[in-house]
Design an enzyme around this catalytic site. Structure first.
Site, mmCIF file in Angstrom:
data_model
loop_
_atom_site.group_PDB
_atom_site.id
_atom_site.type_symbol
_atom_site.label_atom_id
_atom_site.label_comp_id
_atom_site.label_asym_id
_atom_site.label_seq_id
_atom_site.Cartn_x
_atom_site.Cartn_y
_atom_site.Cartn_z
ATOM 1 N N HIS A 65 -14.742 1.021 -0.724
ATOM 2 C CA HIS A 65 -13.651 0.118 -0.361
ATOM 3 C C HIS A 65 -12.544 0.798 0.436
ATOM 4 O O HIS A 65 -11.436 0.281 0.521
ATOM 5 C CB HIS A 65 -13.067 -0.527 -1.629
ATOM 6 C CG HIS A 65 -14.043 -1.403 -2.335
ATOM 7 N ND1 HIS A 65 -13.910 -1.775 -3.668
ATOM 8 C CD2 HIS A 65 -15.189 -1.995 -1.897
ATOM 9 C CE1 HIS A 65 -14.939 -2.540 -4.013
ATOM 10 N NE2 HIS A 65 -15.718 -2.685 -2.969
ATOM 11 N N GLY A 92 -16.503 2.719 -15.879
ATOM 12 C CA GLY A 92 -15.223 2.058 -15.677
ATOM 13 C C GLY A 92 -15.241 0.901 -14.714
ATOM 14 O O GLY A 92 -14.261 0.655 -14.012
ATOM 15 N N SER A 149 -16.772 -3.312 -14.298
ATOM 16 C CA SER A 149 -17.436 -4.450 -14.939
ATOM 17 C C SER A 149 -18.748 -4.790 -14.263
ATOM 18 O O SER A 149 -19.549 -5.550 -14.799
ATOM 19 C CB SER A 149 -16.517 -5.674 -14.875
ATOM 20 O OG SER A 149 -16.308 -6.069 -13.527
ATOM 21 N N GLN A 172 -15.742 2.534 -6.133
ATOM 22 C CA GLN A 172 -14.997 1.376 -5.644
ATOM 23 C C GLN A 172 -13.511 1.715 -5.497
ATOM 24 O O GLN A 172 -12.759 0.917 -4.950
ATOM 25 C CB GLN A 172 -15.153 0.208 -6.617
ATOM 26 C CG GLN A 172 -16.583 -0.262 -6.805
ATOM 27 C CD GLN A 172 -16.698 -1.315 -7.889
ATOM 28 O OE1 GLN A 172 -16.103 -2.381 -7.789
ATOM 29 N NE2 GLN A 172 -17.441 -1.017 -8.947
ATOM 30 N N ASN A 173 -13.115 2.872 -5.990
ATOM 31 C CA ASN A 173 -11.710 3.245 -5.998
ATOM 32 C C ASN A 173 -11.278 3.805 -4.648
ATOM 33 O O ASN A 173 -12.049 4.471 -3.955
ATOM 34 C CB ASN A 173 -11.443 4.278 -7.091
ATOM 35 C CG ASN A 173 -11.815 3.758 -8.467
ATOM 36 O OD1 ASN A 173 -11.747 2.554 -8.717
ATOM 37 N ND2 ASN A 173 -12.229 4.644 -9.361
ATOM 38 N N VAL A 174 -10.019 3.564 -4.301
ATOM 39 C CA VAL A 174 -9.501 4.038 -3.019
ATOM 40 C C VAL A 174 -8.654 5.295 -3.184
ATOM 41 O O VAL A 174 -8.107 5.808 -2.204
ATOM 42 C CB VAL A 174 -8.689 2.932 -2.301
ATOM 43 C CG1 VAL A 174 -9.589 1.754 -1.966
ATOM 44 C CG2 VAL A 174 -7.496 2.475 -3.140
ATOM 45 N N ASP A 175 -8.539 5.812 -4.402
ATOM 46 C CA ASP A 175 -7.777 7.038 -4.625
ATOM 47 C C ASP A 175 -8.641 8.264 -4.326
ATOM 48 O O ASP A 175 -9.836 8.150 -4.046
ATOM 49 C CB ASP A 175 -7.253 7.085 -6.069
ATOM 50 C CG ASP A 175 -8.380 7.032 -7.099
ATOM 51 O OD1 ASP A 175 -9.162 8.006 -7.176
ATOM 52 O OD2 ASP A 175 -8.504 6.019 -7.812
ATOM 53 N N TYR A 219 0.811 -1.213 0.000
ATOM 54 C CA TYR A 219 0.000 0.000 0.000
ATOM 55 C C TYR A 219 0.850 1.270 0.000
ATOM 56 O O TYR A 219 0.407 2.308 -0.521
ATOM 57 C CB TYR A 219 -0.998 -0.022 1.166
ATOM 58 C CG TYR A 219 -2.115 -0.993 0.900
ATOM 59 C CD1 TYR A 219 -3.144 -0.673 0.027
ATOM 60 C CD2 TYR A 219 -2.110 -2.259 1.464
ATOM 61 C CE1 TYR A 219 -4.152 -1.575 -0.262
ATOM 62 C CE2 TYR A 219 -3.117 -3.175 1.190
ATOM 63 C CZ TYR A 219 -4.136 -2.820 0.320
ATOM 64 O OH TYR A 219 -5.132 -3.722 0.025
#
Length: 228
Positions: free
Chosen positions: A104, A169, A171, A86-89, A53
């Site tokens: 997430h 972006g 699925s 869903q992105n952690v950025d 990480y």
């Protein structure tokens, strides 16, 4: 203002240069996912997990939001926009989006092992020996495989109120995030933007088989024009 709920996945961040880390064989940077993204992996080798990480966090500092992120910010001028990612950025926030829910977790935050509600901002490397105020090791503020998704109920509530749904972006194969689609009100217009859309068309669904940086500005322009 109509409520637009936007579900985003790795595809929108990848266009900013963020590595998705998952190879075709399912490995993340040469590691089995369970080694670096599970409570068992953390228990077995916390140093390896922290290194994984730390590399992701370092890369995040080197990238910037792209036109897809920026288009979603522009949409806030005419619509009430909530992003469930869903992105952690932090690219949505850096672009200027004002309402972002991270399913997430967040890469630029850490939390206490003693108290999961004790969450701290953290921009640099995290090491073994970095402790919270309770003298407990800090860990990445990431939802790992096998852990509960604490923001899921909030995301469900948001999706249930959508007037328009955008999926970008992703699925929509990763659960529980993929289950959000079923909570949109019946008849809600849905825009699905992904180069390889894995979704069956229906009368309420508009599919744009394009990259986020191409498809999102198109949809935003259409929504803004319809508003006027």
């Amino acid at each position: 203002m109509k409520k637009v709920v936007v579900l985003t996945g790795a595809g929108i961040s990848a266009e900013s240069g963020i590595n998705t880390f998952r190879d075709a064989n399912g490995l993340w940077e040469g590691h089995d996912i369970m080694e670096v993204a599970s409570p068992i992996g953390w228990s077995n080798n916390p140093a390896l997990v922290l290194d994984f990480y730390n590399k992701r966090r370092s890369q995040l500092h080197s990238v910037v939001p792209n036109p897809a992120h920026e288009a979603l910010v522009a949409l806030e001028k005419t619509h009430q926009v909530t992003i469930v990612t869903q992105n952690v950025d932090d690219l949505h926030e850096r672009a200027g989006s004002s309402n972002v829910v991270h399913l997430h977790g967040e890469l630029l935050k850490v939390r206490s092992q003693f108290d999961e509600n004790l969450v701290l901002d953290w921009k640099n490397d995290l090491h073994l020996g970095d402790l919270c105020e309770h003298n407990s090791q800090l860990r990445p503020h990431i939802v790992w495989f096998g852990e509960e998704v604490p923001m899921l109920e909030k995301a469900i509530d948001i999706t249930e109120q959508a007037d328009i749904l955008m999926i970008i972006g992703t699925s929509m194969q990763v659960y529980p995030a993929a289950s959000l689609l079923q909570y949109a009100p019946a008849g809600t217009p849905i825009y699905f933007i992904d180069p390889k859309p894995a979704i069956a068309p229906n009368e309420n669904l508009t599919i744009l088989a394009e990259k986020a940086t191409v498809g999102v500005p198109k949809v935003v322009e259409e929504l803004v024009q319809n508003f006027n």
